[in-house]
Design a protein around this motif. Structure first.
Motif, PDB file in Angstrom:
ATOM      1  N   PHE A   1      47.593  44.215 -47.209  1.00  0.00           N
ATOM      2  CA  PHE A   1      46.062  42.776 -47.600  1.00  0.00           C
ATOM      3  C   PHE A   1      44.896  43.928 -47.416  1.00  0.00           C
ATOM      4  N   TRP A   2      43.888  44.385 -47.458  1.00  0.00           N
ATOM      5  CA  TRP A   2      42.426  44.795 -47.677  1.00  0.00           C
ATOM      6  C   TRP A   2      41.223  44.398 -46.607  1.00  0.00           C
ATOM      7  N   VAL A   3      40.664  44.831 -46.418  1.00  0.00           N
ATOM      8  CA  VAL A   3      39.420  44.775 -45.612  1.00  0.00           C
ATOM      9  C   VAL A   3      38.042  46.257 -46.279  1.00  0.00           C
ATOM     10  N   GLY A   4      36.534  45.321 -46.059  1.00  0.00           N
ATOM     11  CA  GLY A   4      36.193  46.153 -46.995  1.00  0.00           C
ATOM     12  C   GLY A   4      35.254  45.879 -47.519  1.00  0.00           C
TER      13      GLY A   4
ATOM     14  N   GLY B   1      36.935  48.943 -51.256  1.00  0.00           N
ATOM     15  CA  GLY B   1      37.187  49.145 -49.739  1.00  0.00           C
ATOM     16  C   GLY B   1      38.899  49.488 -49.433  1.00  0.00           C
ATOM     17  N   HIS B   2      39.219  49.182 -48.315  1.00  0.00           N
ATOM     18  CA  HIS B   2      40.833  49.735 -47.637  1.00  0.00           C
ATOM     19  C   HIS B   2      41.070  49.264 -46.997  1.00  0.00           C
ATOM     20  N   TRP B   3      42.863  49.860 -47.804  1.00  0.00           N
ATOM     21  CA  TRP B   3      43.688  48.999 -48.095  1.00  0.00           C
ATOM     22  C   TRP B   3      44.702  49.192 -46.249  1.00  0.00           C
TER      23      TRP B   3
ATOM     24  N   GLU C   1      43.003  49.245 -35.665  1.00  0.00           N
ATOM     25  CA  GLU C   1      41.583  49.719 -35.409  1.00  0.00           C
ATOM     26  C   GLU C   1      40.751  50.439 -36.684  1.00  0.00           C
ATOM     27  N   ALA C   2      41.452  50.529 -37.688  1.00  0.00           N
ATOM     28  CA  ALA C   2      41.200  50.244 -38.918  1.00  0.00           C
ATOM     29  C   ALA C   2      40.140  48.880 -39.339  1.00  0.00           C
ATOM     30  N   ILE C   3      40.951  48.175 -38.667  1.00  0.00           N
ATOM     31  CA  ILE C   3      39.682  46.471 -39.055  1.00  0.00           C
ATOM     32  C   ILE C   3      38.393  46.734 -38.327  1.00  0.00           C
ATOM     33  N   ARG C   4      38.688  47.081 -37.001  1.00  0.00           N
ATOM     34  CA  ARG C   4      37.181  46.883 -36.532  1.00  0.00           C
ATOM     35  C   ARG C   4      36.432  48.077 -36.595  1.00  0.00           C
TER      36      ARG C   4
ATOM     37  N   CYS D   1      45.456  48.395 -57.970  1.00  0.00           N
ATOM     38  CA  CYS D   1      46.002  49.854 -56.899  1.00  0.00           C
ATOM     39  C   CYS D   1      44.728  50.121 -55.994  1.00  0.00           C
ATOM     40  N   VAL D   2      45.060  51.576 -55.326  1.00  0.00           N
ATOM     41  CA  VAL D   2      43.999  52.268 -54.469  1.00  0.00           C
ATOM     42  C   VAL D   2      44.248  53.640 -54.306  1.00  0.00           C
ATOM     43  N   ARG D   3      43.307  54.297 -54.080  1.00  0.00           N
ATOM     44  CA  ARG D   3      43.498  55.860 -54.106  1.00  0.00           C
ATOM     45  C   ARG D   3      44.073  55.980 -53.139  1.00  0.00           C
ATOM     46  N   ASN D   4      44.588  57.209 -52.127  1.00  0.00           N
ATOM     47  CA  ASN D   4      45.773  57.148 -51.264  1.00  0.00           C
ATOM     48  C   ASN D   4      44.707  57.544 -50.217  1.00  0.00           C
TER      49      ASN D   4
END
Length: 243
Positions: free
Chosen positions: A111-114, A218-220, A234-237, A141-144
């Motif tokens: 999943f992802w946030v942002g 966003g961020h995966w 931590e990424a979610i926060r 897709c997502v960049r590394n």
């Protein structure tokens, strides 16, 4: 054509998350107080999905009990208690429970946030991008550099027209498969009845120049080990603070 149906792949054993998954299925492992599968179901609900098939195997009773009260999207269970069907076999079996037509497919543990709240979501963008006349599948897709918990493996190279090919060292525009697909159910009309890996269909689509993708905004997050839970939280926060 709007996409109203989805398939959520949720039957895996989650072996790398042991000992947590010795007593609970991976999709129900909480991340920041919310089971992983709810991040996925909330995303597909927000994208307009009305019915979602969810396959179950590991602690299937727990999965069914948790999902039975969810009304949006409506959940139909694809039962794999007898045998795991792998990603491709599980998808092919689950699609038989849905009406023919375009489908969103998601892994229950990715999943992802942002996302920007005033813009189309990643799944809405993916659904709009998918053209069954020219594409077998469209992948999110997502960049590394926009991942947490990933091992760094690069899956595809994305060209300027959105076409995907298997990544090889030195290729431009490398991306990671983010675990979401738009496809038409007819693609799996002649699929094998037994277990097989979805990568077979990715490679067939590449051979026909019919595998396409878009890049996630966003961020995966992927949570493969117990240690990765804290990294994901931590990424979610971090992204909640930015909102």
């Amino acid at each position: 054509m709007p996409i109203k149906n989805a398939m959520v792949l949720a039957a895996g054993l989650g072996t790398r998350l042991r000992p947590i998954t010795d007593t609970i299925p991976k999709p129900l492992v909480p991340i920041a107080g919310k089971p992983m599968i709810d991040y996925v179901l909330d995303a597909i609900e927000a994208a307009g999905i009305e019915t979602a098939a969810v396959n179950v195997h590991h602690f299937a009773d727990q999965m069914e009990a948790y999902l039975k009260d969810r009304s949006r999207p409506q959940i139909v269970i694809s039962d794999e208690r007898a045998a795991l069907m792998n990603s491709g076999g599980g998808l092919a079996k689950g699609l038989k429970l849905l009406d023919d037509g375009p489908v969103l497919v998601m892994n229950a543990d990715l999943f992802w946030v942002g996302e920007k709240p005033d813009a189309p979501s990643n799944l809405e963008r993916l659904a709009s991008f998918f053209d069954p006349e020219t594409m077998d599948m469209a992948l999110l897709c997502v960049r590394n550099e926009d991942t947490t918990g990933h091992n760094g493996k690069l899956d595809f190279s994305l060209d300027t027209q959105g076409r995907l090919s298997r990544y090889k060292e030195g290729m431009e525009n490398p991306v990671v498969y983010a675990g979401a697909i738009a496809l038409h159910s007819r693609l799996f009309a002649d699929a094998p009845e037994d277990a097989f890996n979805l990568n077979i269909y990715f490679d067939k689509a590449i051979e026909r120049d019919r595998l396409f993708g878009i890049v996630l905004e966003g961020h995966w997050l992927t949570v493969g080990t117990p240690e990765a839970i804290g990294e994901a939280e931590e990424a979610i926060r971090r992204f909640q603070t930015r909102a």
